[in-house]
Design an enzyme around this catalytic site. Structure first.
Site, short mmCIF file in Angstrom:
data_model
loop_
_atom_site.label_atom_id
_atom_site.label_comp_id
_atom_site.label_asym_id
_atom_site.label_seq_id
_atom_site.Cartn_x
_atom_site.Cartn_y
_atom_site.Cartn_z
CE LYS A 180 -3.51 2.44 2.68
NZ LYS A 180 -4.45 2.35 3.80
NE ARG A 191 -5.57 9.69 3.59
CZ ARG A 191 -4.29 9.86 3.33
NH1 ARG A 191 -3.79 11.08 3.22
NH2 ARG A 191 -3.48 8.82 3.19
CE LYS A 250 -3.38 8.02 6.94
NZ LYS A 250 -4.55 7.13 6.78
CD GLU A 259 5.83 -4.04 3.63
OE1 GLU A 259 5.21 -4.96 4.20
OE2 GLU A 259 6.19 -3.02 4.22
CE LYS A 300 -5.97 2.01 -0.34
NZ LYS A 300 -6.34 2.10 1.04
CB SER A 323 -11.56 7.50 -2.98
OG SER A 323 -10.32 7.94 -2.43
CE1 TYR A 349 -15.05 3.30 -2.01
CE2 TYR A 349 -13.16 3.73 -3.42
CZ TYR A 349 -13.69 3.53 -2.17
OH TYR A 349 -12.87 3.54 -1.07
C1 PBG Z 1 -7.15 3.63 5.83
C2 PBG Z 1 -7.54 3.37 4.44
C3 PBG Z 1 -7.43 4.30 3.42
C4 PBG Z 1 -8.00 3.71 2.30
C5 PBG Z 1 -8.41 2.42 2.65
N1 PBG Z 1 -8.12 2.23 3.99
C6 PBG Z 1 -6.93 5.69 3.43
C7 PBG Z 1 -5.57 5.95 3.88
O1 PBG Z 1 -4.71 5.07 3.95
O2 PBG Z 1 -5.31 7.12 4.19
C8 PBG Z 1 -8.12 4.40 0.98
C9 PBG Z 1 -9.22 3.94 0.10
C10 PBG Z 1 -9.58 4.86 -1.01
O3 PBG Z 1 -8.96 5.92 -1.24
O4 PBG Z 1 -10.55 4.53 -1.70
N2 PBG Z 1 -6.46 2.71 6.53
#
Ligand code: PBG
Length: 332
Positions: free
Chosen positions: A200, A210, A222, A238, A253, A279, A318
Site C-alpha cells: 500500500k 479521507r 503516512k 512486503e 493499492k 477513491s 466503488y
Molecule cells: C485507511 C484506508 C485508506 C483507504 C483504505 N483504507 C486511506 C488511507 O490510507 O489514508 C483508501 C481507500 C480509497 O482511497 O478509496 N487505513
C-alpha cells in the site's frame, strides 16, 4: 496512391478484430461480476443514506440501508463487500475500534443475518477512530508499530466474533498479519481470512476517501508506514512477508498507478491478488466524464479490465455495483 491491389501479407492481425463475435472469441482477459468487491461506508443512526461530497454516487449507509444495498449487490452477483466505519466518537486511543457493540460489529451481524451468502470483509486500521487520523497509535509523536498491532489483534477478534468472513488490515504496520492470524486462531476463528494490504503506497489518490470518513491525518503524513510510490522491489518483499505470516490474499493499492506492481506480484507469487481501485481513481473518471471528456462507463470497464490484465484476481472498486449492472445488462 489508393490501389485495389492487395498487399501480399501472410499475417493480417485485423482479421481477428473484424466483428464483435470474433473479438469476443480472441479476448484474453475476462472481467466478470465475480471479480468485484464493493467498499461501503457504514454510519450511525437510522436516517437516510448520506451522499458523500467527495465521492459522487457513494453514500454513508445507516445499517438498515446498508443491508438493503447489500441485498441488491448480492442479487447482482457481487460476491463481497468491504466495510469502513464512519466513527463519530474519535479519540487519541481509537477506543471505539475495539467496541464489540460498535458500528462495524453491528453491521457485520446485520449483514450475516440478512444476506448470509455475501462475503463480508472489514477494514482493520485505526484512522477512522483516531482523533489524529493516523492508522496507528501515536506515541511520542511517532506512529507506534507494536502497540498498534496489539489493538489490531483485538479489533480482528471483535469482528470475527461478530461473524466477519475476512478482515483486511490496511495499516501497513510490521508483523500484524502474523499477530492477527495468531489471535484469530487462538479464539477458534480459523476460518476467518486475512486480506492483507501488503503493498500500500503513500498515495494522493486516497484524498476523496479521507473526506468520506473525515480521517485525513491532523499532523504529518503516512510516509513512515505507507510505501514510497517509487519502489517495486520493496512491494515484493512486503508481499512475501505477508504470505509467510499467513495472509490468504494480498493486495496492491492504489490500482491503476500500480499496474506494474500487480504484474510483478502475479509473476512472483501464486496466491490470490487483490487490487484496490481507490477513491481518487474513481473520482478522476467521474470528474472527466462530468466535463464531457470521457465516457464514465467505458472508462470504468477499461480500467477494471486493465487491472485484471495486470494480474488482479479481485478488485475493490466503488464501481462494483455500477459495473455489475453494466455487465449484467441491467444498467439504468
Ligand atoms: C485507511 C484506508 C485508506 C483507504 C483504505 N483504507 C486511506 C488511507 O490510507 O489514508 C483508501 C481507500 C480509497 O482511497 O478509496 N487505513
Amino acid at each position: 496512391m489508393p490501389t485495389d491491389e492487395p498487399l501480399d501479407l501472410p499475417f493480417r492481425p485485423r482479421r481477428l478484430r473484424r466483428t464483435p463475435a470474433i473479438r469476443a472469441l480472441v479476448r484474453e482477459t475476462r472481467l466478470g461480476v465475480d471479480n468485484l468487491i464493493q467498499p461501503l461506508f457504514v454510519t450511525e443512526g437510522d436516517g437516510e443514506p448520506e451522499p458523500i461530497a467527495t465521492m459522487p454516487g457513494q453514500f454513508r449507509w445507516p445499517v438498515r440501508h446498508l443491508v438493503e444495498e447489500c441485498r441488491i449487490l448480492a442479487g447482482l452477483g457481487v460476491p463481497a463487500v468491504n466495510l469502513f466505519g464512519n466513527c463519530t466518537r474519535k479519540d487519541d486511543q481509537a477506543t471505539e475500534a475495539v467496541n464489540p457493540d460498535g458500528l462495524v460489529p453491528r453491521a457485520i451481524r446485520a449483514l450475516k443475518a440478512a444476506v448470509p451468502g455475501l462475503c463480508v470483509q472489514t477494514d482493520l486500521a485505526l484512522d477512522p477512530y483516531a482523533s489524529h487520523g493516523h492508522d496507528g497509535l501515536v506515541i511520542g509523536g511517532e506512529v507506534a508499530n507494536d502497540a498498534t498491532v496489539a489493538v489490531l489483534r483485538e479489533m480482528a477478534r471483535v469482528h470475527a466474533e461478530a461473524g466477519v468472513d475476512w478482515v483486511a488490515p490496511s495499516d501497513m504496520m510490521d508483523g500484524r498479519v502474523a499477530a492477527i492470524r495468531d489471535t484469530l486462531d487462538e479464539a477458534g476463528h480459523t476460518g476467518v481470512g486475512i486480506l492483507a494490504y501488503s503493498a500500500k503506497y503513500a498515495s494522493c489518490f486516497y484524498g476523496p476517501f479521507r473526506g468520506a470518513l473525515d480521517s485525513a491525518p491532523r499532523h504529518g503524513d503516512k510516509k513512515t508506514y505507507q510505501m514510497d510510490p517509487a519502489n517495486v522491489r520493496e512491494a515484493l518483499r512486503e508481499i512475501e512477508l505477508d504470505i509467510e505470516e499467513g495472509a490468504d490474499v494480498v493486495m496492491v493499492k492504489p490500482g491503476l498507478p500500480c499496474l506494474d506492481v500487480i504484474r510483478a506480484a502475479r509473476d512472483a507469487f501464486d496466491i490470490p491478488i487483490a487490487a484496490y481501485q481507490v477513491s481518487g481513481e474513481y473520482g478522476m473518471i467521474l470528474a472527466a466524464a462530468e466535463k464531457g471528456w470521457m465516457d464514465a462507463d467505458t472508462a470504468m470497464l477499461e480500467t477494471l479490465t486493465a487491472l485484471r490484465r495486470a494480474g488482479a484476481d479481485m478488485i475493490l472498486t466503488y464501481f462494483a455495483r455500477r459495473g455489475a449492472e453494466h455487465l449484467r445488462g441491467t444498467a439504468p
